[in-house]
Design a protein around this motif. Structure first.
Motif, PDB file in Angstrom:
ATOM      1  N   SER A  71       0.825  -1.197   0.000  1.00  0.00           N
ATOM      2  CA  SER A  71       0.000   0.000   0.000  1.00  0.00           C
ATOM      3  C   SER A  71       0.870   1.262   0.000  1.00  0.00           C
ATOM      4  CB  SER A  71      -0.952  -0.041   1.201  1.00  0.00           C
ATOM      5  OG  SER A  71      -1.965   0.915   1.083  1.00  0.00           O
ATOM      6  N   PHE A  72       0.686   2.156   0.986  1.00  0.00           N
ATOM      7  CA  PHE A  72       1.510   3.363   1.070  1.00  0.00           C
ATOM      8  C   PHE A  72       2.981   3.013   1.233  1.00  0.00           C
ATOM      9  CE2 PHE A  72       3.189   6.777   4.003  1.00  0.00           C
ATOM     10  CZ  PHE A  72       3.352   7.742   3.022  1.00  0.00           C
ATOM     11  N   GLY A  73       3.267   1.845   1.800  1.00  0.00           N
ATOM     12  CA  GLY A  73       4.655   1.402   1.904  1.00  0.00           C
ATOM     13  C   GLY A  73       5.322   1.260   0.556  1.00  0.00           C
ATOM     14  N   CYS A  74       4.526   1.000  -0.502  1.00  0.00           N
ATOM     15  CA  CYS A  74       5.083   0.951  -1.855  1.00  0.00           C
ATOM     16  C   CYS A  74       5.555   2.330  -2.289  1.00  0.00           C
ATOM     17  CB  CYS A  74       4.039   0.428  -2.834  1.00  0.00           C
ATOM     18  SG  CYS A  74       3.507  -1.262  -2.542  1.00  0.00           S
ATOM     19  N   GLN A  75       4.798   3.362  -1.910  1.00  0.00           N
ATOM     20  CA  GLN A  75       5.200   4.723  -2.259  1.00  0.00           C
ATOM     21  C   GLN A  75       6.506   5.097  -1.556  1.00  0.00           C
ATOM     22  OE1 GLN A  75       0.777   5.970  -1.550  1.00  0.00           O
ATOM     23  NE2 GLN A  75       1.707   7.662  -2.679  1.00  0.00           N
ATOM     24  N   VAL A  76       6.634   4.704  -0.299  1.00  0.00           N
ATOM     25  CA  VAL A  76       7.879   4.963   0.439  1.00  0.00           C
ATOM     26  C   VAL A  76       9.029   4.192  -0.196  1.00  0.00           C
ATOM     27  CG1 VAL A  76       9.031   4.778   2.674  1.00  0.00           C
ATOM     28  CG2 VAL A  76       6.604   5.383   2.571  1.00  0.00           C
ATOM     29  N   ALA A  79      10.092   5.785  -3.473  1.00  0.00           N
ATOM     30  CA  ALA A  79      10.848   7.013  -3.194  1.00  0.00           C
ATOM     31  C   ALA A  79      12.259   6.680  -2.735  1.00  0.00           C
ATOM     32  CB  ALA A  79      10.118   7.836  -2.131  1.00  0.00           C
ATOM     33  N   CYS A  80      12.389   5.658  -1.915  1.00  0.00           N
ATOM     34  CA  CYS A  80      13.704   5.254  -1.417  1.00  0.00           C
ATOM     35  C   CYS A  80      14.579   4.749  -2.565  1.00  0.00           C
ATOM     36  CB  CYS A  80      13.530   4.169  -0.355  1.00  0.00           C
ATOM     37  SG  CYS A  80      15.051   3.702   0.475  1.00  0.00           S
ATOM     38  N   ALA A  81      13.996   3.914  -3.449  1.00  0.00           N
ATOM     39  CA  ALA A  81      14.768   3.373  -4.571  1.00  0.00           C
ATOM     40  C   ALA A  81      15.171   4.465  -5.552  1.00  0.00           C
ATOM     41  CB  ALA A  81      13.950   2.296  -5.283  1.00  0.00           C
ATOM     42  N   ALA A  82      14.297   5.477  -5.725  1.00  0.00           N
ATOM     43  CA  ALA A  82      14.606   6.567  -6.648  1.00  0.00           C
ATOM     44  C   ALA A  82      15.651   7.511  -6.074  1.00  0.00           C
ATOM     45  CB  ALA A  82      13.331   7.333  -6.995  1.00  0.00           C
ATOM     46  N   ARG A  83      15.580   7.761  -4.751  1.00  0.00           N
ATOM     47  CA  ARG A  83      16.500   8.708  -4.108  1.00  0.00           C
ATOM     48  C   ARG A  83      17.848   8.067  -3.764  1.00  0.00           C
ATOM     49  NH1 ARG A  83      14.008  13.194  -1.755  1.00  0.00           N
ATOM     50  NH2 ARG A  83      15.334  13.186   0.104  1.00  0.00           N
ATOM     51  N   ARG A  84      17.820   6.808  -3.345  1.00  0.00           N
ATOM     52  CA  ARG A  84      19.051   6.130  -2.914  1.00  0.00           C
ATOM     53  C   ARG A  84      19.168   4.768  -3.603  1.00  0.00           C
ATOM     54  NH1 ARG A  84      21.175   8.110   1.837  1.00  0.00           N
ATOM     55  NH2 ARG A  84      22.944   6.817   1.222  1.00  0.00           N
ATOM     56  N   PRO A  85      19.358   4.756  -4.908  1.00  0.00           N
ATOM     57  CA  PRO A  85      19.372   3.482  -5.651  1.00  0.00           C
ATOM     58  C   PRO A  85      20.480   2.535  -5.211  1.00  0.00           C
ATOM     59  CG  PRO A  85      20.162   5.295  -7.021  1.00  0.00           C
ATOM     60  CD  PRO A  85      19.599   5.914  -5.792  1.00  0.00           C
ATOM     61  N   GLU A  86      21.562   3.082  -4.636  1.00  0.00           N
ATOM     62  CA  GLU A  86      22.674   2.226  -4.210  1.00  0.00           C
ATOM     63  C   GLU A  86      22.328   1.369  -2.997  1.00  0.00           C
ATOM     64  OE1 GLU A  86      23.008   5.804  -1.573  1.00  0.00           O
ATOM     65  OE2 GLU A  86      22.437   5.392  -3.666  1.00  0.00           O
ATOM     66  N   ARG A  87      21.180   1.634  -2.349  1.00  0.00           N
ATOM     67  CA  ARG A  87      20.795   0.885  -1.145  1.00  0.00           C
ATOM     68  C   ARG A  87      19.716  -0.161  -1.404  1.00  0.00           C
ATOM     69  NH1 ARG A  87      22.725   3.410   3.327  1.00  0.00           N
ATOM     70  NH2 ARG A  87      22.548   1.288   4.185  1.00  0.00           N
ATOM     71  N   VAL A  88      19.241  -0.234  -2.640  1.00  0.00           N
ATOM     72  CA  VAL A  88      18.139  -1.150  -2.957  1.00  0.00           C
ATOM     73  C   VAL A  88      18.580  -2.086  -4.080  1.00  0.00           C
ATOM     74  CG1 VAL A  88      15.733  -1.341  -3.701  1.00  0.00           C
ATOM     75  CG2 VAL A  88      16.452   0.602  -2.291  1.00  0.00           C
ATOM     76  N   SER A  89      18.484  -3.391  -3.837  1.00  0.00           N
ATOM     77  CA  SER A  89      18.853  -4.369  -4.867  1.00  0.00           C
ATOM     78  C   SER A  89      17.654  -4.786  -5.705  1.00  0.00           C
ATOM     79  CB  SER A  89      19.485  -5.602  -4.219  1.00  0.00           C
ATOM     80  OG  SER A  89      18.569  -6.237  -3.340  1.00  0.00           O
ATOM     81  N   ARG A  90      16.507  -4.893  -5.082  1.00  0.00           N
ATOM     82  CA  ARG A  90      15.275  -5.249  -5.779  1.00  0.00           C
ATOM     83  C   ARG A  90      14.103  -4.610  -5.058  1.00  0.00           C
ATOM     84  NH1 ARG A  90      15.093 -10.094  -9.282  1.00  0.00           N
ATOM     85  NH2 ARG A  90      17.247 -10.719  -9.707  1.00  0.00           N
ATOM     86  N   LEU A  91      12.984  -4.531  -5.765  1.00  0.00           N
ATOM     87  CA  LEU A  91      11.800  -3.874  -5.223  1.00  0.00           C
ATOM     88  C   LEU A  91      10.599  -4.797  -5.412  1.00  0.00           C
ATOM     89  CD1 LEU A  91      11.479  -1.015  -4.004  1.00  0.00           C
ATOM     90  CD2 LEU A  91      10.729  -0.235  -6.258  1.00  0.00           C
ATOM     91  N   VAL A  92       9.817  -4.988  -4.348  1.00  0.00           N
ATOM     92  CA  VAL A  92       8.577  -5.756  -4.429  1.00  0.00           C
ATOM     93  C   VAL A  92       7.455  -4.856  -3.942  1.00  0.00           C
ATOM     94  CG1 VAL A  92       7.318  -7.816  -3.692  1.00  0.00           C
ATOM     95  CG2 VAL A  92       9.808  -7.919  -4.012  1.00  0.00           C
ATOM     96  N   ILE A 151       2.897   8.473  -7.861  1.00  0.00           N
ATOM     97  CA  ILE A 151       3.922   7.429  -7.913  1.00  0.00           C
ATOM     98  C   ILE A 151       4.330   7.113  -9.348  1.00  0.00           C
ATOM     99  CG2 ILE A 151       2.202   5.570  -7.883  1.00  0.00           C
ATOM    100  CD1 ILE A 151       4.157   3.901  -6.240  1.00  0.00           C
ATOM    101  N   GLU A 152       3.400   7.241 -10.298  1.00  0.00           N
ATOM    102  CA  GLU A 152       3.705   6.872 -11.680  1.00  0.00           C
ATOM    103  C   GLU A 152       4.790   7.756 -12.295  1.00  0.00           C
ATOM    104  OE1 GLU A 152       0.074   9.614 -11.799  1.00  0.00           O
ATOM    105  OE2 GLU A 152       0.881   8.001 -10.534  1.00  0.00           O
TER     106      GLU A 152
END
Length: 701
Positions: A71-76, A79-92, A151-152
């Protein structure tokens, strides 16, 4: 790392934490302002929540993580993956908000209300408590953040592989919106969870876990993931073969076994059943069985090959080093799940409606079965049929149905295809042969009447009576002091557990064609495999540095292979809560190093059947543990009319056994063989290569 939805805490994500935690280190923090986290003086923006998440990762010493939001956690998470891509390996992203077609406050509130009526009661109670803890103003301001974020517009900046999980019945984030989100992600994929609502991480956690694991491990993803199929509507869902098939398939899919794998929407009501009078409970139990039974008019139109197709569909589509085929057996279920290999059952139960006649009149039951049995066998000549009639343990069910147990005499096209496509080249086919036999009366060449069944009584007691038979019949108000079956004229494989040898020749033929190794697993009593599997688990645990000091006793189809492994428990399967099963367990415990903890499940037949082992005896056995012991899922006041145990056992395994271990890699054939070599002739189970068996038969001939 899991990211919870709007205003709620991470508590509702506990089910998916438990399941993913069997495979990976999992973290589920409460974002600032929510749950048990600090409540800042102002409501943080979406960007600030994303930065806070990264700061928490820094504090925990985490590098790159897989972010799973709901839900809203997807928006967070986005945002995290877009702002700090070096900290995220995959997104679900499970149920990402917000669909722009309903981005206004009224549109969102209407969608959430529509979803709320579909959510489980447990989820709603968590939401109410968390909304109260967060406070009205923080909730309102966070809602504004939800609506303000498009989000889009950020999805194209997510440069890591991403999976969007939609719930089939989610009005908040509909499936078509989920597919659009996946299409806007540079490396987006999509999957739908069948029959789920917005918070699938709570009520469909096993399916979310399975989708996530397939994605993280780089395995092929289906378009749709759902709960295991119930099976064709002419076979019993409550029987040993179907229950054990579901338990095995779910174990291989990395899932637990709640509610016997059926996940019936009315399952919670079963818990209330123990509060009604005993006579009403018995009636409901019997009628519930009748609703599963097949009218005799359908028997001539049944295609049992449909059962084989259902079996094949339940297992993950991959190649396996080995496949078990043959007798139903609970200890075998644990062995197959430990090895990560499937089992194809030989036997199934077709319950047939039969509401006339006296359940204690065995001759009348035999006479009735001739015509419906003929119709079934004419439509399915590859079967052997045993009309199993047990007026002791099945006193309630047999009042409204007859037990037609069928065994495959040949593999049939579906099983043959399964072996050809799913067995690794040079793999092993294990033929599971339980030698349990029973005196029967012949009706036709492939149709037999079996008076009685494995349980608390002997075959002789069904035929000639005994003091405990008289006592049982008197207590049930019967007008007789013993049963009077027709004379038996043959001894055949026991209807439920025994192995029909005709199938072995067909397996050998197919094995030779495939170049497979065919091995026989031979034992006389269904429970003889239990000590071997228990000790094998203990030995396997020791090789991994795990204690192996906790015994979990199964009863009939009350088992959970996944939670057995997750809790580091040693499984010991018993047929039923009867005196012979208690004897087998006691004999095992006398021979092995004492267990620190012991817990047991007890299946309820609904009647005080002759030969039932009462709670006092089970307590005494469990009391041999050095530490904690007790029952799992059992309502001691209601036993043996404890029908709530059918849904309580899974919940109480998690509650009463607190230990947790990562799921191990599958037990290899090499480790199994090494254990068998060390064991020698310690167990009443023979493991025989079919090549040797063929030589023996040739010599005998």
């Amino acid at each position: 790392m899991l990211v919870h939805g709007m205003v709620v805490s991470s508590r509702y994500m506990t089910p998916v934490v438990e399941r993913l935690g069997a495979y990976y280190p999992v973290y589920a923090p409460d974002l600032p302002g929510f749950g048990k986290s600090h409540k800042p003086g102002r409501t943080l923006s979406l960007a600030e929540l994303a930065d806070a998440l990264v700061a928490w990762m820094d504090a925990m010493g985490l590098g790159k993580v897989v972010l799973l939001g709901n839900s809203f956690g997807c928006q967070v998470a986005v945002a995290c993956a877009a702002r700090r891509p070096e900290r995220v390996s995959r997104l679900v992203l499970q149920g990402p908000t917000t669909d722009p077609r309903a981005r206004g406050a009224l549109g969102q509130i209407w969608r959430w209300l529509r979803n709320a009526v579909r959510e489980p009661a447990g989820m709603m109670s968590i939401m109410l408590r968390d909304y109260w803890a967060a406070g009205f103003l923080r909730s309102l301001r966070t809602f504004r953040e939800v609506l303000r974020d498009a989000i889009e517009e950020k999805l194209s900046r997510v440069k890591v592989p991403a999976l969007v999980i939609s719930a089939e019945h989610d009005p908040v984030a509909p499936v078509d919106w989920g597919k659009k989100v996946a299409g806007l992600l540079p490396e987006g994929r999509h999957v739908t969870i069948a029959e789920a609502t917005h918070t699938a991480v709570f009520h469909a956690a096993t399916e979310v876990m399975r989708a996530t694991r397939l994605f993280v491990e780089g395995e092929p993803l289906p378009e749709r993931i759902g709960a295991i199929e119930r099976g064709p509507n002419f076979i019993a869902a409550f029987d040993s073969s179907t229950g054990m098939l579901r338990a095995t398939a779910l174990g291989l899919r990395g899932e637990d076994f709640p509610g016997l794998g059926l996940r019936h929407p009315l399952a919670p009501l079963v818990r209330l059943g123990n509060r009604v009078p005993a006579l009403l409970r018995e009636t409901v139990y019997a009628v519930a069985g009748w609703t599963e039974a097949v009218p005799t008019s359908r028997l001539g139109r049944l295609d049992v090959e449909e059962v084989s197709r259902w079996v094949a569909r339940q297992y993950p589509e991959k190649r396996y080093p080995a496949i078990f085929v043959g007798s139903s057996n609970g200890a075998l279920v644990h062995l197959a799940v430990a090895m990560g290999v499937p089992w194809l059952p030989q036997t199934f139960l077709i319950p047939v409606r039969h509401v006339r006649g006296d359940v204690n009149d065995m001759r009348g039951q035999l006479a009735w079965s001739k015509e419906p049995g003929r119709a079934l066998l004419e439509a399915n000549p590859e079967l052997s049929l045993s009309h199993m009639h047990d007026p002791n343990q099945d006193q309630l069910m047999s009042a409204y149905m007859s037990y037609f147990r069928v065994k495959r005499r040949t593999l049939g096209p579906t099983y043959e295809q399964f072996l050809a496509e799913r067995l690794e080249p040079g793999g092993t086919i294990f033929v599971v042969e339980c030698g349990k036999s029973w005196p029967v009366t012949r009706i036709s060449d492939q149709h037999w009447f079996q008076p009685g069944a494995v349980g608390g009584l002997t075959p002789e007691e069904y035929q000639h009576g005994s003091a405990r038979v008289r006592e049982f019949l008197r207590a049930r108000g019967a007008s007789r002091d013993r049963w009077d079956p027709a004379p038996t004229d043959a001894v055949r494989p026991e209807a439920e557990w025994g192995f029909l040898e005709e199938l072995r020749d067909d397996i050998t033929r197919v094995g030779q064609r495939l170049g497979a190794r065919v091995r026989r697993v031979i034992f006389e009593d269904p429970q003889e495999l239990s000590p071997l599997v228990a000790d094998l688990y203990r030995d396997w645990y020791a090789s991994m540095g795990r204690p192996g000091t906790r015994l979990l006793v199964d009863s009939f189809i009350l088992m959970d292979p996944w939670w057995t492994l997750r809790t580091g428990s040693v499984p010991f399967w018993t047929t039923f809560p009867v005196e012979p099963s208690a004897d087998v367990l006691e004999a095992y415990l006398r021979k092995v190093e004492p267990y620190e903890h012991m817990h047991a499940m007890l299946f309820s037949h609904g009647v005080e059947s002759a030969g039932l082992a009462h709670l006092e005896r089970w307590r005494a056995i469990l009391g041999q543990a050095r530490g904690e012991s007790g029952f799992v899922g059992v309502d001691e006041r209601a036993f043996p009319r404890d029908f709530a145990v059918l849904v309580n056992y899974n919940t109480q395994i998690k509650e009463k056994i607190p230990s947790r271990f990562p799921l191990p890699a599958p037990l290899s054939l090499e480790r199994l063989d090494a254990f068998l070599r060390r064991a020698g002739d310690r167990y009443a189970v023979r493991w025989l290569d079919e090549a040797v068996g063929l030589a023996e038969r040739a010599t005998a001939a």
